[in-house]
Scaffold this motif. Structure first.
Motif, PDB file in Angstrom:
ATOM      1  N   LYS A 152      -7.198   2.632  -3.106  1.00  0.00           N
ATOM      2  CA  LYS A 152      -7.298   2.578  -1.647  1.00  0.00           C
ATOM      3  C   LYS A 152      -6.393   3.628  -1.001  1.00  0.00           C
ATOM      4  N   TYR A 153      -5.216   3.817  -1.593  1.00  0.00           N
ATOM      5  CA  TYR A 153      -4.262   4.790  -1.064  1.00  0.00           C
ATOM      6  C   TYR A 153      -4.888   6.183  -1.053  1.00  0.00           C
TER       7      TYR A 153
ATOM      8  N   ILE B 252       0.817  -1.214   0.000  1.00  0.00           N
ATOM      9  CA  ILE B 252       0.000   0.000   0.000  1.00  0.00           C
ATOM     10  C   ILE B 252       0.857   1.274   0.000  1.00  0.00           C
ATOM     11  N   ASP B 253       2.096   1.177   0.468  1.00  0.00           N
ATOM     12  CA  ASP B 253       2.963   2.361   0.448  1.00  0.00           C
ATOM     13  C   ASP B 253       4.057   2.250  -0.604  1.00  0.00           C
TER      14      ASP B 253
ATOM     15  N   ARG C  69      -7.632   6.257   1.625  1.00  0.00           N
ATOM     16  CA  ARG C  69      -7.212   6.236   3.026  1.00  0.00           C
ATOM     17  C   ARG C  69      -6.375   7.425   3.423  1.00  0.00           C
ATOM     18  N   LYS C  70      -5.437   7.791   2.523  1.00  0.00           N
ATOM     19  CA  LYS C  70      -4.511   8.846   2.931  1.00  0.00           C
ATOM     20  C   LYS C  70      -5.145  10.217   2.810  1.00  0.00           C
TER      21      LYS C  70
ATOM     22  N   VAL D 288       2.398   2.193  -6.385  1.00  0.00           N
ATOM     23  CA  VAL D 288       1.065   2.574  -5.919  1.00  0.00           C
ATOM     24  C   VAL D 288       0.976   4.087  -5.754  1.00  0.00           C
ATOM     25  N   LYS D 289       2.006   4.668  -5.158  1.00  0.00           N
ATOM     26  CA  LYS D 289       2.002   6.131  -4.965  1.00  0.00           C
ATOM     27  C   LYS D 289       2.030   6.863  -6.294  1.00  0.00           C
TER      28      LYS D 289
ATOM     29  N   ALA E 265      -1.333   6.724  -7.839  1.00  0.00           N
ATOM     30  CA  ALA E 265      -2.231   7.605  -7.107  1.00  0.00           C
ATOM     31  C   ALA E 265      -1.992   9.053  -7.546  1.00  0.00           C
TER      32      ALA E 265
ATOM     33  N   ASN F  95      -4.843  -0.900  -5.157  1.00  0.00           N
ATOM     34  CA  ASN F  95      -4.284  -0.256  -3.971  1.00  0.00           C
ATOM     35  C   ASN F  95      -4.058   1.239  -4.160  1.00  0.00           C
TER      36      ASN F  95
END
Lengths: 662, 662
Positions: free
Chosen positions: B606-607, B337-338, B610-611, B342-343, B346, B603
């Motif tokens: 999701k990132y 997730i981190d 959530r973030k 993924v970032k 995002a 993810n």
């Protein structure tokens, strides 16, 4: 008999026709001031890009000379290498320069005539088409004239491949970075039309059409045809001559004479295809293509009978030609503007971008099957008709090249029409039906050329692979398919095109990303731009595209050259053979998936725009998203993979003599 | 020595533990009325789907018996086939039934405890994990007990493969059709939350989690491990026994004893992994996985030394186990997730859906490299450590299976947590941190299991291919790679996974398409649904998913069985061998591209959620579009390709004796 002089003469003839065509285009008027101004921006941008791109490729080629010199200790290989790279770039350069000039003249001609724009645009494209086939035949023949040994000419193909890879990758990243950047902010965020001078990335987009579609594809096909001459000469000596029925010089001459027939046929075709008042452009093109094919077949028959005296080889040549033309049917089936897949995707856009893209991926992954089956049928046919001779496949391979000149002409015609539309729009005029029709036709011919390039490139790769296999003895050792080294090599090879595609797509995304930010910045910092009161900074967008394209083309380029060298020296020549096959397997599938998929998305968007005039609706936006996703696939990764598979095999062939010493 | 009794005993032990686990879950309270009601909907939907799916698979299996009977004229092959298909479905059925019941109990437990939900959810998953490994070992051992000849057991693997393909395809199409349909209308069009009882497709979505992730993956791994037992027995007899150092019965026992060690280790692990108040669930799982791995290694050491007395085989086993666990690192790198990818995705969502998807494709295409290198390293290592014996690779292959029980448990844990979250939400309660954490962990373990299944499946396929190659003499004939028949077979094989993916993705799109229309229809025809005043027609959505899934799974299923048969009989056994390799090459790359790519998109969404709590913004919508595109890739095409590659090879192995007669 030694007919090198004839090959040289036909090559010179092609370049003379190029000069005549160029002259006939340049003497046409440029048109009103505003058109000239816009065209000036485009020309300037293209020149700036090409200058920096060629410098980068030059530096890279110069660096490649060092390992070449160390390994081969034969200056002739190095000269061939430099010559191949230089001629490839030269062909693309001639084609590109004339294409840019033809664009504005086509735009101007469309104001007064309905037939002249097509004639001008097609002849502009023919400059590229004939430059590619002419300079390729000239280059190979000239080297043969001096060296008398095709093994020394492999460097020519390698140089052409290397130049092609960078030209296609760099051009592709530039064009799609600019296109996506222009569209995402202009069309989706601000809802301003395409080809609007207020958009800072609009000039970069037009420049891209030329450096990507035109120059990129030109160097791709230059490589294909050059590689095919060389491997046909090599395999002729290895396969035909030992049988004792053909003299060595005849085996060497055969591919060159086939190429010469193709050029003569192309010249005939180019002068037949023109704007007629009663015949639609696409019909005129189809008639020209047919006549070209007939002349090719006649030339191939004479070449076979005089040099090889074996009619079965002629059948093999024809099977290759037929397979390469049959690919056009698959293109029609999948990408044609009224095709079922295009309509399905247009329809699915009503359920949002995600369904549009999923449906598109589904078509993309099935599309390679039809063209592949056509090729595989030609391969099996030509193999069995020649009683199981590898030379049958060599002949089929040259068969796939015969129409390259005319097909490349129709490809370069695409960006010329596209530019003409853009220039008309940007200079404040309205596009008439004539230009719209040419633009649509250009989209189809571009799609066809890409599919054709993949099909022809796949057969080329198989033949280069077979040449490598013959040289290192892959066919003589009892090396079963069950060997783990072979399986590992195969899977490694299969992974490379995926990695290569990832790099190519990622590079485009990165460029587009920066382009989006730059366009947003310009609009934000100077609101007068959107109101049409201030001129945007076009040069900065061209510059961003250029810098990114040149930086990002290095990684994938190195991968193509370094991987066969690394596997060859670490895991050995057999593992390298398996790696080449694995790379062929995935490239030959990924590349058409990308080009067909992108083409379907593109035309689905056009279908929605033309049939329903739904611009700006959520359905249209979903289709634009699909089209944007397809852009880096169809114009960067797909066409570059073609070159990737040929280049890895050419590299292996080049280092084969060294691997044999290990 | 004949230890079949021991293998049978361990298989029975596994099923006893399954019974104990199931009992310990079922005695937990279901919770408040509303939870029970929601869970009832899900259970009903799952039962309805499974009943119809199993009937369809049963009919298909019965039809397959006819050609089997005609070709083999040995009723034992047919019995093995039916037995394999039936046990595969039984394992998935047990796991699925308990998973559905575990979901609601986990939801209820989360209201009072922070540790119990994890214990319950994991044990619910372990029922699936142990059923898969237990029934597989039981089935193969039982058939060996009666037949004493592994050749006759090939039918068992074929039956398991066939059942797995349909279970995965049908389950995948159902789950993703429902998921996409629910999301596109609910989340994107109407902006209502996920798992909202007003959404008519919400129950189908929950049912899908169970029938796709849980039952589908269970039958996939059941097939993998069963095939591996059988090929290891066959190759043991073909490779080890002729060397004269190992008796035939010991060669037969070795894979079964390795499997038994894996089961004992899994049972130990299952009871170690539970909710602790001071240790996070993921840590508890990692500790359990480590202890399982250690017990496996000990068991493998004893099995090797007692039965084969060759420590090098032990090293090979360990290399396989290590490679399969190393795949987890690649999953962490890409999908964590981190993680950077993924970032990046995002971030790219800020530039719209198209850039999100392009960037995702770029990561998807590069992701197979790391896991593939781990596998290839294990293959080369185990080959060379055993002095170039194919048996080294066989040992490594069983090594990749040792952790299947525990990994499958963690996979089935995913949908259970997912259901628990959904049930809590739909029964009007709020999800505490405990459930959110379990859900996130479940996403990671699901992604890991899929990557693991591909890695393990790739090695399995190589070994099945090698077994086929040995049987038809691919390794003994001097059949060079340059042979056109080989190249044509290879390219044909390479095209199949593309076509198969196209069918699988297209089927999902079609189902989603109809689901979208149905959900839109219900909302439109009865506005009370959106206001929460009327109950939507959940059953109709389940029905649409079921009908489509069952209809659409037939085509790709037939492709997998028909293509090896057709190529084998038309182009011959060598071309078939090449076809299998080509299919392996593209499946082994496409499958992880799809599962990794989909995982990253998922993810990234999701990132963002959530973030940044950006639900509903354009950035979030772009991420949801990316996630939706990834759905059919990661949960339909990707996992089905795993089975596809094994099934084509199993089919070839099954018909090998007939091809040898031609």
């Amino acid at each position: 008999m030694d007919l090198t002089w004839l090959a040289l003469a036909v090559g010179v003839l092609a370049m003379l026709v190029v000069a005549i065509l160029a002259w006939s285009i340049l003497r046409e008027p440029v048109g009103p001031r505003q058109m000239e101004k816009v065209a000036g921006f485009i020309e300037e941008g293209a020149k700036a890009f090409i200058k920096r791109q060629y410098t980068t490729i030059g530096i890279f080629a110069a660096l490649s000379l060092i390992p070449l010199a160390i390994f081969f200790r034969d200056v002739r290989v190095a000269i061939a290498f430099v010559f191949g790279a230089a001629l490839s770039l030269l062909a693309a350069y001639i084609g590109l320069r004339v294409a840019v000039k033809a664009g504005v003249r086509t735009a101007n001609a469309s104001r007064a005539s309905t037939t002249k724009p097509f004639t001008l645009a097609f002849r502009g494209g023919a400059v590229m088409g004939l430059s590619v086939v002419g300079l390729s035949l000239l280059g190979v023949s000239l080297l043969f004239w001096f060296y008398r040994d095709p093994k020394l000419i492999v460097g020519f193909g390698f140089g052409a491949s290397l130049a092609a890879l960078f030209a296609q990758l760099g051009g592709g990243i530039f064009t799609k970075g600019a296109d996506i950047g222009a569209d995402l902010v202009g069309k989706i965020e601000l809802r301003i039309p395409e080809d609007d001078l207020r958009n800072p990335a609009v000039i970069a987009d037009q420049v891209g059409d030329n450096v990507g579609d035109c120059a990129g594809r030109g160097s791709d096909l230059f490589e294909s045809i050059s590689d095919d001459y060389i491997t046909a000469m090599l395999l002729g000596a290895l396969v035909l001559v030992p049988l004792g029925v053909v003299s060595e010089i005849n085996a060497f001459m055969f591919p060159l004479m086939l190429g010469a027939s193709g050029i003569v046929a192309t010249i005939v075709g180019v002068f037949i295809i023109r704007g007629w008042s009663k015949i639609k452009p696409i019909m005129s093109f189809n008639i020209g293509l047919l006549i070209t094919a007939i002349v090719c077949v006649l030339g191939a028959f004479f070449s076979v009978m005089v040099l090889l005296n074996d009619v079965r080889v002629f059948y093999a040549v024809v099977s290759g030609l037929v397979a390469s033309l049959a690919v056009g049917l698959a293109v029609q089936y999948y990408i044609g503007i009224d095709s079922r897949p295009v309509k399905k995707i247009a329809e699915s856009s009503e359920r949002g971008a995600a369904i549009n893209i999923i449906t598109g991926l589904s078509y993309a992954f099935q599309s390679p099957l039809m063209p592949l089956l056509a090729i595989l049928a030609a391969i099996l046919f030509s193999y069995y008709i020649t009683n199981g001779s590898l030379y049958g496949i060599v002949a089929a391979n040259i068969g796939t090249d015969l129409a390259i000149g005319i097909i490349m002409s129709s490809d370069a015609f695409g960006p010329i029409s596209d530019n003409a539309v853009g220039i008309t729009q940007m200079s404040g005029s309205r596009n008439g039906e004539t230009l719209e029709e040419l633009d649509a036709m250009g989209n189809t011919t571009k799609a066809y050329t890409k599919a054709f390039a993949t099909a022809s490139g796949t057969v080329s790769t198989i033949v280069i692979f077979a040449t490598y296999g013959k040289e290192v003895g892959l066919d003589s050792v009892s090396l079963g398919l069950v060997n783990p080294v072979i399986i590992v090599g195969l899977l490694l090879g299969a992974a490379l095109p995926f990695l290569f595609s990832s790099l190519a797509i990622g590079a485009t995304a990165k460029t587009a990303y920066q382009m989006v930010d730059e366009v947003r910045r310009q609009f934000k910092e100077n609101p007068n731009i959107l109101e049409g009161k201030a001129k945007p900074d076009y040069a900065r967008c061209v510059d961003i595209g250029t810098k990114n394209a040149l930086k990002q083309m290095i990684g994938p380029g190195l991968l193509a050259i370094a991987s066969p060298v690394a596997v060859g020296f670490i895991l050995g020549k057999y593992a390298l053979g398996a790696m080449l096959l694995g790379g062929l397997a995935t490239s030959a599938l990924l590349s058409p998936s990308f080009t067909f998929g992108g083409g379907i998305w593109d035309n689905a968007k056009k279908y929605i725009e033309r049939k329903f005039w739904m611009k700006g609706t959520p359905t249209h936006m979903a289709a634009v998203t699909g089209d944007t996703v397809g852009d880096p696939l169809k114009d960067v990764a797909g066409p570059s993979l073609n070159i990737f598979m040929k280049l890895t095999n050419m590299t292996a062939l080049l280092i084969a003599p060294i691997l044999l010493l290990l």
